[in-house]
Scaffold this motif. Sequence first.
Motif, PDB file in Angstrom:
ATOM      1  N   PHE A 146     -83.848 -39.832 -60.588  1.00 32.92           N
ATOM      2  CA  PHE A 146     -82.850 -40.449 -61.449  1.00 32.92           C
ATOM      3  C   PHE A 146     -82.985 -41.974 -61.452  1.00 32.92           C
ATOM      4  O   PHE A 146     -82.917 -42.617 -62.506  1.00 32.92           O
ATOM      5  CB  PHE A 146     -81.444 -40.047 -61.000  1.00 32.92           C
ATOM      6  N   PHE A 147     -83.188 -42.559 -60.271  1.00 33.43           N
ATOM      7  CA  PHE A 147     -83.300 -44.018 -60.217  1.00 33.43           C
ATOM      8  C   PHE A 147     -84.526 -44.501 -60.980  1.00 33.43           C
ATOM      9  O   PHE A 147     -84.520 -45.588 -61.565  1.00 33.43           O
ATOM     10  CB  PHE A 147     -83.349 -44.501 -58.767  1.00 33.43           C
ATOM     11  N   GLN A 148     -85.559 -43.681 -61.010  1.00 33.56           N
ATOM     12  CA  GLN A 148     -86.767 -44.053 -61.756  1.00 33.56           C
ATOM     13  C   GLN A 148     -86.437 -44.302 -63.227  1.00 33.56           C
ATOM     14  O   GLN A 148     -86.878 -45.295 -63.823  1.00 33.56           O
ATOM     15  CB  GLN A 148     -87.821 -42.950 -61.613  1.00 33.56           C
ATOM     16  N   VAL A 149     -85.641 -43.412 -63.824  1.00 32.81           N
ATOM     17  CA  VAL A 149     -85.308 -43.576 -65.237  1.00 32.81           C
ATOM     18  C   VAL A 149     -84.161 -44.566 -65.448  1.00 32.81           C
ATOM     19  O   VAL A 149     -84.062 -45.196 -66.514  1.00 32.81           O
ATOM     20  CB  VAL A 149     -84.991 -42.221 -65.909  1.00 32.81           C
ATOM     21  N   LEU A 150     -83.302 -44.737 -64.437  1.00 36.51           N
ATOM     22  CA  LEU A 150     -82.221 -45.716 -64.552  1.00 36.51           C
ATOM     23  C   LEU A 150     -82.768 -47.142 -64.622  1.00 36.51           C
ATOM     24  O   LEU A 150     -82.127 -48.034 -65.182  1.00 36.51           O
ATOM     25  CB  LEU A 150     -81.250 -45.590 -63.377  1.00 36.51           C
ATOM     26  N   GLN A 151     -83.967 -47.346 -64.099  1.00 37.82           N
ATOM     27  CA  GLN A 151     -84.534 -48.701 -64.133  1.00 37.82           C
ATOM     28  C   GLN A 151     -84.876 -49.156 -65.553  1.00 37.82           C
ATOM     29  O   GLN A 151     -85.281 -50.298 -65.767  1.00 37.82           O
ATOM     30  CB  GLN A 151     -85.766 -48.779 -63.236  1.00 37.82           C
ATOM     31  N   SER A 152     -84.661 -48.279 -66.532  1.00 35.77           N
ATOM     32  CA  SER A 152     -84.750 -48.725 -67.920  1.00 35.77           C
ATOM     33  C   SER A 152     -83.713 -49.810 -68.200  1.00 35.77           C
ATOM     34  O   SER A 152     -83.804 -50.530 -69.192  1.00 35.77           O
ATOM     35  CB  SER A 152     -84.539 -47.542 -68.875  1.00 35.77           C
ATOM     36  N   LEU A 153     -82.723 -49.948 -67.312  1.00 33.07           N
ATOM     37  CA  LEU A 153     -81.781 -51.065 -67.373  1.00 33.07           C
ATOM     38  C   LEU A 153     -82.504 -52.408 -67.256  1.00 33.07           C
ATOM     39  O   LEU A 153     -82.133 -53.398 -67.881  1.00 33.07           O
ATOM     40  CB  LEU A 153     -80.775 -50.959 -66.215  1.00 33.07           C
ATOM     41  N   ARG A 154     -83.536 -52.434 -66.416  1.00 33.33           N
ATOM     42  CA  ARG A 154     -84.210 -53.686 -66.064  1.00 33.33           C
ATOM     43  C   ARG A 154     -85.611 -53.783 -66.637  1.00 33.33           C
ATOM     44  O   ARG A 154     -86.042 -54.851 -67.095  1.00 33.33           O
ATOM     45  CB  ARG A 154     -84.269 -53.788 -64.525  1.00 33.33           C
ATOM     46  N   ASN A 247     -80.765 -25.341 -62.498  1.00 35.53           N
ATOM     47  CA  ASN A 247     -81.587 -24.966 -61.344  1.00 35.53           C
ATOM     48  C   ASN A 247     -82.955 -25.636 -61.301  1.00 35.53           C
ATOM     49  O   ASN A 247     -83.808 -25.231 -60.510  1.00 35.53           O
ATOM     50  CB  ASN A 247     -81.759 -23.437 -61.338  1.00 35.53           C
ATOM     51  N   VAL A 248     -83.200 -26.639 -62.131  1.00 43.02           N
ATOM     52  CA  VAL A 248     -84.507 -27.281 -62.112  1.00 43.02           C
ATOM     53  C   VAL A 248     -84.330 -28.800 -62.029  1.00 43.02           C
ATOM     54  O   VAL A 248     -83.283 -29.330 -62.385  1.00 43.02           O
ATOM     55  CB  VAL A 248     -85.345 -26.931 -63.371  1.00 43.02           C
ATOM     56  N   VAL A 249     -85.350 -29.463 -61.528  1.00 40.79           N
ATOM     57  CA  VAL A 249     -85.327 -30.920 -61.429  1.00 40.79           C
ATOM     58  C   VAL A 249     -86.512 -31.474 -62.215  1.00 40.79           C
ATOM     59  O   VAL A 249     -87.667 -31.188 -61.880  1.00 40.79           O
ATOM     60  CB  VAL A 249     -85.411 -31.399 -59.962  1.00 40.79           C
ATOM     61  N   PRO A 250     -86.259 -32.243 -63.255  1.00 43.26           N
ATOM     62  CA  PRO A 250     -87.373 -32.797 -64.036  1.00 43.26           C
ATOM     63  C   PRO A 250     -88.203 -33.770 -63.198  1.00 43.26           C
ATOM     64  O   PRO A 250     -87.692 -34.421 -62.282  1.00 43.26           O
ATOM     65  CB  PRO A 250     -86.678 -33.542 -65.176  1.00 43.26           C
ATOM     66  N   GLU A 251     -89.460 -33.845 -63.521  1.00 43.27           N
ATOM     67  CA  GLU A 251     -90.320 -34.887 -62.962  1.00 43.27           C
ATOM     68  C   GLU A 251     -90.657 -35.857 -64.082  1.00 43.27           C
ATOM     69  O   GLU A 251     -90.792 -35.466 -65.242  1.00 43.27           O
ATOM     70  CB  GLU A 251     -91.618 -34.278 -62.408  1.00 43.27           C
ATOM     71  N   TYR A 252     -90.798 -37.121 -63.715  1.00 41.76           N
ATOM     72  CA  TYR A 252     -91.109 -38.152 -64.698  1.00 41.76           C
ATOM     73  C   TYR A 252     -92.407 -38.848 -64.321  1.00 41.76           C
ATOM     74  O   TYR A 252     -92.660 -39.117 -63.143  1.00 41.76           O
ATOM     75  CB  TYR A 252     -89.961 -39.165 -64.785  1.00 41.76           C
ATOM     76  N   VAL A 265     -93.993 -46.270 -70.854  1.00 42.81           N
ATOM     77  CA  VAL A 265     -93.705 -45.009 -71.549  1.00 42.81           C
ATOM     78  C   VAL A 265     -93.655 -43.905 -70.500  1.00 42.81           C
ATOM     79  O   VAL A 265     -94.589 -43.764 -69.696  1.00 42.81           O
ATOM     80  CB  VAL A 265     -94.770 -44.688 -72.613  1.00 42.81           C
ATOM     81  N   LEU A 266     -92.560 -43.146 -70.502  1.00 42.50           N
ATOM     82  CA  LEU A 266     -92.396 -42.069 -69.537  1.00 42.50           C
ATOM     83  C   LEU A 266     -92.480 -40.717 -70.224  1.00 42.50           C
ATOM     84  O   LEU A 266     -91.881 -40.504 -71.283  1.00 42.50           O
ATOM     85  CB  LEU A 266     -91.057 -42.181 -68.799  1.00 42.50           C
ATOM     86  N   ASP A 267     -93.226 -39.819 -69.606  1.00 42.05           N
ATOM     87  CA  ASP A 267     -93.253 -38.418 -70.007  1.00 42.05           C
ATOM     88  C   ASP A 267     -92.508 -37.608 -68.953  1.00 42.05           C
ATOM     89  O   ASP A 267     -92.240 -38.089 -67.843  1.00 42.05           O
ATOM     90  CB  ASP A 267     -94.696 -37.923 -70.125  1.00 42.05           C
ATOM     91  N   THR A 268     -92.189 -36.371 -69.288  1.00 46.50           N
ATOM     92  CA  THR A 268     -91.435 -35.543 -68.355  1.00 46.50           C
ATOM     93  C   THR A 268     -92.014 -34.137 -68.304  1.00 46.50           C
ATOM     94  O   THR A 268     -92.669 -33.681 -69.246  1.00 46.50           O
ATOM     95  CB  THR A 268     -89.947 -35.480 -68.756  1.00 46.50           C
ATOM     96  N   LEU A 269     -91.749 -33.475 -67.188  1.00 42.46           N
ATOM     97  CA  LEU A 269     -92.192 -32.089 -66.994  1.00 42.46           C
ATOM     98  C   LEU A 269     -91.114 -31.346 -66.235  1.00 42.46           C
ATOM     99  O   LEU A 269     -90.561 -31.858 -65.250  1.00 42.46           O
ATOM    100  CB  LEU A 269     -93.502 -32.069 -66.191  1.00 42.46           C
ATOM    101  N   ILE A 270     -90.788 -30.148 -66.721  1.00 43.90           N
ATOM    102  CA  ILE A 270     -89.825 -29.287 -66.029  1.00 43.90           C
ATOM    103  C   ILE A 270     -90.521 -27.979 -65.686  1.00 43.90           C
ATOM    104  O   ILE A 270     -91.121 -27.343 -66.560  1.00 43.90           O
ATOM    105  CB  ILE A 270     -88.583 -29.016 -66.898  1.00 43.90           C
ATOM    106  N   ASP A 271     -90.427 -27.590 -64.430  1.00 44.79           N
ATOM    107  CA  ASP A 271     -91.042 -26.338 -63.985  1.00 44.79           C
ATOM    108  C   ASP A 271     -90.103 -25.175 -64.299  1.00 44.79           C
ATOM    109  O   ASP A 271     -89.217 -24.838 -63.518  1.00 44.79           O
ATOM    110  CB  ASP A 271     -91.328 -26.409 -62.480  1.00 44.79           C
TER     111      ASP A 271
END
Length: 331
Positions: A146-154, A247-252, A265-271
């Motif tokens: 979550f913090f990884q994507v929250l850094q879009s603030l900065r 029940n899943v946690v996305p990866e970025y 640019v961020l991509d995402t993957l959900i298992d």
Amino acid sequence: MIDLTLYDPFEKMQFSDKNCFLCGTIITPDHRTPVFAEWLQQKYGLKNKELLLLDKSVTTFDQLTIPCCDRCHTHYLLPLEAKVEEAAAKGIEGMRALEAQELFQWIGKMYYGTLVTELIKETSPLIMPQYAVSEDPLMLGKFRAFFQVLQSLRVPMVFSDFLPCSLFLLEIDPAEDELPFEYQDELTTMSFSIKIGTVAVVCTLLDNGIIRSAMGRLYQLTQGKALHPIQLAEFKARVFYAAYIFNVVPEYFVRPVKPEDDHLVLDTLIDDITNEIFNPWEMLAYAHMLEEMLKPWNIREQEILKNPRQPLSFLLDEENNFKEMKHYQKP
């Protein structure tokens, strides 16, 4: 030259009053920013209202601050809060006009600010919480993502065909609404809701919009309607419970950066192969969640489950159409 370097406080569990929460810069204890913005506190008289933290200590809205350097405070947080304040003054249409990523950042800052407070306090808690956040590897992994994507603030950041949350904007009928401000969060399921005046924002973080898709029809039915507060409570119960069984946690993943790039640019993957996206819906567990949300109306579980096949609903009638509601009368 734009700095596209991401900060990772989770690598060394770098949570203290000596590091800016957003960029990691070393600061003094005087460098703080409020979790709930000054304009919110002033408009809704929140300054001295109490908040109970996980370690059972009590704070107030004005005391709930997090370490933040002058640059992050001035260049990133204040402009965002000014935008939201201006939008909120225009009601539901103003909030809808905000970019979804800005709403995500605004909610994310409040959610993460509460989380950081818990992580700092766990180093010397008043009472050791039953489930220490810092001792749960799965939760820490979620918070790190979550913090990884929250850094879009900065850090200028583009999410490729996704938003790292589900956002719901709802209009509230003020006729029987006695609370101009209301907020709830659930750290472990990453659910958040805030009501400011006649607008409620309900959000589930780190689900890439899956819960919004799952609730698409219900959300569509609420659009253009002014909900009674008890209908908002039910909507929140449905969203918070969906987050509970999610029940899943996305990866970025950050795409490789080229010298001329001015953003990430961020991509995402959900298992969704080895894990079901949602655990089974359990009516009793949902009833517990709904009972909690309906506390102001003193509606208990046995009333909610009077008909186990069709639990009590203020949003939908027996044909699953929207139920118009101006006044609530207890049976």
